[in-house]
Design an enzyme around this catalytic site. Structure first.
Site, PDB file in Angstrom:
ATOM      1  N   ARG A   1       0.875  -1.185   0.000  1.00 39.93           N
ATOM      2  CA  ARG A   1       0.000   0.000   0.000  1.00 39.93           C
ATOM      3  C   ARG A   1       0.904   1.225   0.000  1.00 39.93           C
ATOM      4  NH1 ARG A   1      -5.326   1.311   3.514  1.00 39.93           N
ATOM      5  NH2 ARG A   1      -6.053  -0.103   1.889  1.00 39.93           N
TER       6      ARG A   1
ATOM      7  N   HIS B   1      -7.415   0.822  -6.418  1.00 39.28           N
ATOM      8  CA  HIS B   1      -7.608  -0.077  -5.270  1.00 39.28           C
ATOM      9  C   HIS B   1      -8.269  -1.356  -5.792  1.00 39.28           C
ATOM     10  CE1 HIS B   1      -7.763  -1.420  -1.286  1.00 39.28           C
ATOM     11  NE2 HIS B   1      -8.581  -0.537  -0.733  1.00 39.28           N
TER      12      HIS B   1
ATOM     13  N   GLN C   1     -10.094  -3.921  -3.513  1.00 44.39           N
ATOM     14  CA  GLN C   1     -11.419  -3.460  -3.077  1.00 44.39           C
ATOM     15  C   GLN C   1     -12.476  -3.798  -4.116  1.00 44.39           C
ATOM     16  OE1 GLN C   1     -12.218  -1.793  -0.054  1.00 44.39           O
ATOM     17  NE2 GLN C   1     -14.209  -2.480  -0.783  1.00 44.39           N
TER      18      GLN C   1
ATOM     19  N   ASP D   1     -17.517   7.178  -1.468  1.00 45.97           N
ATOM     20  CA  ASP D   1     -16.283   6.988  -0.703  1.00 45.97           C
ATOM     21  C   ASP D   1     -15.952   8.311  -0.029  1.00 45.97           C
ATOM     22  OD1 ASP D   1     -13.988   5.840   0.324  1.00 45.97           O
ATOM     23  OD2 ASP D   1     -12.877   5.842  -1.558  1.00 45.97           O
TER      24      ASP D   1
ATOM     25  N   CYS E   1     -16.450   1.533   0.582  1.00 49.14           N
ATOM     26  CA  CYS E   1     -15.321   0.653   0.905  1.00 49.14           C
ATOM     27  C   CYS E   1     -14.872   0.778   2.343  1.00 49.14           C
ATOM     28  CB  CYS E   1     -14.171   0.894  -0.061  1.00 49.14           C
ATOM     29  SG  CYS E   1     -13.345   2.490   0.142  1.00 49.14           S
TER      30      CYS E   1
ATOM     31  N   ARG F   1     -13.596  -8.648   1.506  1.00 45.60           N
ATOM     32  CA  ARG F   1     -12.157  -8.445   1.261  1.00 45.60           C
ATOM     33  C   ARG F   1     -11.404  -9.727   1.603  1.00 45.60           C
ATOM     34  NH1 ARG F   1     -10.119  -3.274   1.258  1.00 45.60           N
ATOM     35  NH2 ARG F   1      -8.244  -4.377   0.576  1.00 45.60           N
TER      36      ARG F   1
HETATM   37  N1   CP Z   1     -11.232  -0.192   2.275  1.00 44.31           N
HETATM   38  C1   CP Z   1      -9.958  -0.236   2.746  1.00 44.31           C
HETATM   39  O1   CP Z   1      -8.975  -0.419   1.992  1.00 44.31           O
HETATM   40  O2   CP Z   1      -9.872  -0.154   4.093  1.00 44.31           O
HETATM   41  P1   CP Z   1      -8.530   0.074   4.918  1.00 44.31           P
HETATM   42  O3   CP Z   1      -7.979   1.427   4.533  1.00 44.31           O
HETATM   43  O4   CP Z   1      -8.938  -0.029   6.352  1.00 44.31           O
HETATM   44  O5   CP Z   1      -7.553  -1.008   4.517  1.00 44.31           O
END
Ligand code: CP
Length: 314
Positions: free
Chosen positions: A112, A139, A142, A230, A271, A299
């Site tokens: 990430r 992402h 997701q 989001d 998400c 997820r």
């Molecule tokens: N939706 C998502 O990626 O959540 P986090 O940022 O908690 O990993």
């Protein structure tokens, strides 16, 4: 070198999971099928026994980190997690050097980062699969969970209308890629200043995807089977002044009035994490059409499919 250490010579190129646009629809469907089987309680066995996955988080995470850690362990694997302060990546070591080193220790890397160039460089030099755990522009993990969630509740997503309201951010951009890969219509309502990149929309349309852009959230949502939003301030935007974004995005809030334009059986996705009272109201988030916690659960399941595909086990 110990036999336990990885060699970098020979073998097929690694299967990176960087962007949905890079991966054939059939492979994405196989990943989702595995995730669905896992969610239904079917054992996928211990295919990661003897394997270790490195998770690197340059940005905070709850869902991505825990769902990968738990999923890898449930598949029999081991995991090592590095956060920003733990790794030399944020202190000047290049992604290329990091990739070459980690490839000798682990069987896959999840990253990430708020700079997509880092994951591209990591993948270029890694000899093990690299999985995108979120960047400033996408992402994809997701979206695998989101497609799985839609299909769990409403059947095949192909041909359905999904509406996005809010910022044309990294998740929205992965929705555009998903519309091309899974053949659904995507209507995005964003302020003009926060529209998704024109080249990405052009790519999706060239793939035959129905991606419609508007500045009118009611028009986007009209008749949709799924409405998505989001946070208004993505992690990659945290350095920016946020007040102007809030002013721009206020008309795009997912509230009961906006949702009333959708199909009567529309589901609501987000998400998470949500900023209740900003991009989504409590009434909608906790209402009967919301599937946000199934989406979060998925997820875990969908990423099992991603891991098995990336490791050449599916
Ligand atoms: N939706 C998502 O990626 O959540 P986090 O940022 O908690 O990993």
């Amino acid at each position: 070198m110990s036999a336990a250490l990885k060699t970098v010579a020979g073998g097929a190129p690694p299967r990176h999971f960087l962007e949905l646009m890079d991966i054939e629809p059939g492979a994405l469907r196989r990943m989702l099928d595995l995730g669905t089987r896992a969610k239904r309680g079917e054992s996928l066995g211990q295919p990661l026994a003897g394997k270790t996955v490195a998770l690197i988080f340059e940005k905070p995470s709850t869902r991505t980190r825990v769902s990968f850690e738990v999923g890898i362990r449930q598949l029999g694997g081991q995991v090592t997690t590095l956060t920003k302060g733990d790794t030399q990546l944020g202190r000047g070591e290049t992604p290329a050097d990091t990739a070459r080193v980690l490839s000798r220790y682990v069987d896959a890397i999840v990253l990430r980062t708020d700079d997509v160039r880092k994951i591209r460089e990591l993948a270029e030099y890694a000899t093990v699969p690299v999985i995108n755990g979120l960047t400033d522009i996408s992402h994809p993990c997701q979206l695998m969970a989101d497609v799985m969630t839609f299909e769990e509740h409403r059947g095949p997503i192909a041909g359905q209308v999904v509406a996005w309201t809010g910022d044309g951010n990294n998740v929205a951009q992965s929705f555009i890629q998903a519309a091309a890969r899974f053949n659904f219509t995507l209507r995005l309502a964003t302020p003009p200043e926060l529209a998704p990149p024109a080249d990405l929309v052009a790519w999706a349309r060239a793939q035959g995807a129905k991606v419609e852009l508007t500045n009118d959230p009611s028009a986007a949502v009209a008749g949709a089977r799924c409405v998505v939003t989001d946070t208004w301030v993505s992690m990659s935007d945290e350095g920016e002044a946020t007040r102007n974004r809030h002013n721009l995005l206020a008309p795009y809030q997912l509230n009961a009035r906006l949702l009333s334009h959708a199909a009567p059986d529309a589901i609501v996705m987000h998400c998470l994490p949500a900023h209740r009272g900003e991009e989504i109201t409590d009434e909608v988030m906790d209402g009967p059409q919301s599937v946000v916690f199934d989406e979060a659960e998925n997820r875990l399941h969908a990423q099992k499919g991603v891991l098995l595909w990336a490791l050449g086990l599916a």
